[in-house]
Design an enzyme around this catalytic site. Structure first.
Site, PDB file in Angstrom:
ATOM      1  N   GLY A   6       0.859  -1.183   0.000  1.00  0.00           N
ATOM      2  CA  GLY A   6       0.000   0.000   0.000  1.00  0.00           C
ATOM      3  C   GLY A   6       0.892   1.229   0.000  1.00  0.00           C
ATOM      4  CB  CYS A   7       0.224   4.748   0.694  1.00  0.00           C
ATOM      5  SG  CYS A   7      -0.891   4.786  -0.712  1.00  0.00           S
ATOM      6  CB  VAL A   8       4.133   1.431   3.576  1.00  0.00           C
ATOM      7  CG1 VAL A   8       2.869   1.526   4.401  1.00  0.00           C
ATOM      8  CG2 VAL A   8       4.144   0.134   2.787  1.00  0.00           C
TER       9      VAL A   8
END
Lengths: 444, 105
Positions: free
Chosen positions: B103-105
């Site tokens: 994801g957004c990491v």
């Protein structure tokens, strides 16, 4: 040519609800996909047919400026699509194809498409500078969606999609973990303020459904804490949904059907708790999807949709702040400034929270992308990501020293630390606008 | 899909080098991953982080919030980066046999 991405294999595709098309059937499937797309989204034909190759987009594009790769000039990137479109869907292309820039489908077509449509951040800066208003992001969105429907998609995207199907968020956080995270954040806030500030999960009869980014439940804790303090301060009756703990909507970035399905999740969650208002958390493209494509995806919604920064701005007069003695700037997320009308709100919020706010140049709708936009966060793309972030790094460098840089989008929050480290600014502190609200707000 | 050699045994890893099956995890795999992740020596502190991550993953099926990891183990984020140079999400999770946080990491 070597594709710089890890591509999804059959098993990955299945887990994301997609299917692989055998190689010998790919050409036919791709052309069918283009044909269908141009009929339901006729704007794509306008984008493809009106370009005069004037070149105004070249210097507007951070992807081209950072990589120096000809195919990353927006007009050239779109041409990868345009050549095939002309060859198979226009009479001039069918008859005198090679004289008008049409090109046969060949073994390299899909490799080129996937390589270059995944070096476009869908930031839409080229559209600001194009005299015809051609929006390359629209072409990239179309190309990626058509490709994923025939099983050509990066594994990163199918991994996120599989998590969304399984758990309702990109990270794959199950409900018990969500509750554990909320309890942890409530403890943190209690220790800091002495107050009982709740983060309710799936609470029935809530007026507001707040949709956070799932990354706020892993790395961006201060964003969620800032939001919880804000809702506490205004006495809101709110909840977060465990069924769609995700402001991002990666469907917009690789597959339109997936975007619609996630949008339906938001509707179902709002209905379940009886919410009159859906408030979207700090996520750029997810805001674009929610604001712009909710009605188009699944019809009119029986609730309002607002962004947390707009909502906080509307309540600014009722909030009390003790200004932080910080010099702060704002990085405008592309989908706020060029696709979602969130431009002045974050500025006004920051000015209320800190002693010095400075603008970077250029800013607002002319701001440069962080280089991670449209979900280009794959590890294997790290070298290219750093090239895509070059213009951003140059902008930030001119403002130093800064105490804090607000980057109110989860993709920006994931990409920027890598960019800053790569360009020698690793000590710069960054985070969301709501992080700053959480630190400056005075609670009763 | 590829694999790494751990004391003569082929262990399946994904393209990012994370274990495909978290259940095959053992101490030998941790030592093999440590070399790949520039962890020169596995100390008691490393094991404290690794065991914490594994326990949390067993209970919740996901990696903990980074701040919770720091608070519960007593290490600052900087100390975790000193121990695992590619950070908590990549290095530490890889050694603990967790899937790669995405994801957004």
């Amino acid at each position: 040519m070597k594709i710089p991405l890890h591509m999804a294999k059959e098993k990955d595709l299945q887990s994301a609800g997609l299917v692989a098309v055998p190689e010998k059937e790919q050409q036919q499937a791709l052309l069918k996909g283009i044909d269908e797309y141009r009929h339901w989204a006729r704007s794509i034909m306008v984008m493809l047919e009106t370009c005069t190759k004037c070149g105004a987009c070249a210097n507007a594009c951070h992807s081209y400026l950072g990589t120096g790769d000809f195919n990353n000039i927006p007009a050239a990137r779109a041409d990868l699509f345009r050549k095939i479109y002309k060859r198979y869907f226009t009479w001039t292309g069918k008859t005198i194809g090679r004289y008008i820039g049409a090109e046969d489908y060949d073994a390299e077509t899909l490799a080129k498409w996937v390589t270059y449509f995944y070096q476009c951040n869908e930031c839409r800066r080229c559209a600001v500078y194009c005299p015809f208003g051609i929006d390359t992001a629209e072409i990239t969105i179309a190309a990626r969606s058509i490709m994923s429907a025939i099983g050509v998609v990066p594994r990163f995207m199918t991994g996120v999609a599989a998590n969304m199907i399984k758990t309702g968020n990109n990270m794959g956080i199950p409900k018990p973990a969500t509750i554990d995270c909320c309890e942890f954040m409530e403890d943190e806030m209690r220790e800091e303020t002495g107050l009982e500030i709740k983060i309710p999960v799936d609470k029935p009869d809530s007026d507001i459904l707040y949709i956070p980014s799932s990354a706020d439940f892993f790395s961006n804790v201060d964003t969620m804490i800032g939001v919880a303090k804000f809702f506490h301060a205004i006495g809101a009756n709110w909840t977060i949904p465990s069924t769609v703990l995700e402001a991002a909507n990666f469907g917009l970035l690789f597959n339109n059907d997936a975007m619609k399905e996630q949008n339906q999740r938001m509707r179902d969650a709002a209905k379940m708790v009886g919410a009159k208002l859906v408030v979207q958390g700090e996520c750029g493209h997810g805001w674009r999807a929610a604001k712009m494509y909710t009605e188009g995806s699944n019809g009119p919604a029986p609730f309002g949709i607002v962004h947390i920064l707009d909502y906080a701005y509307q309540h600014l007069g009722k909030l009390k702040f003790e200004k932080l003695p910080w010099r702060v700037s704002l990085h405008d997320p592309c989908n706020y400034a060029r696709a979602g009308d969130i431009i002045e709100q974050p500025r006004e919020i920051l000015k209320a929270c800190v002693t010095e706010f400075v603008e970077m140049t250029p800013n607002r709708e002319r701001n440069f992308c962080c280089g991670g936009g449209s979900g280009i966060l794959m590890d294997e793309m790290m070298d290219i990501r750093m090239q895509l972030g070059k213009k951003k790094a140059e902008q930030v460098k001119e403002l130093l020293p800064l105490d804090f840089l607000a980057t109110p989008c989860s993709i920006c929050k994931a990409q920027m630390p890598h960019v800053m480290k790569h360009y020698g600014m690793e000590d710069l502190k960054m985070g969301g606008v709501m992080d700053v609200v959480g630190k400056a707000i005075v609670l009763a | 899909m590829s694999s790494i050699d751990v004391k003569g045994q082929q262990i399946e890893v994904d393209e990012d080098g994370f274990l495909v099956d978290p259940d095959v995890w053992n101490q030998d795999i941790v030592e093999a991953f440590a070399k790949l992740e520039d962890v020169t020596e596995l100390t008691e502190d490393h094991w404290k982080v690794i065991n914490y991550l594994r326990d949390y993953y067993k209970q919740f099926g996901i990696a903990p919030m980074i701040r919770k990891l720091c608070k519960d183990t007593g290490f600052s984020l900087k100390q975790i980066y000193d121990m695992f140079p590619s950070g908590p999400a990549k290095g530490a999770c890889k050694l603990a046999g967790l899937p790669k946080p995405t994801g957004c990491v």
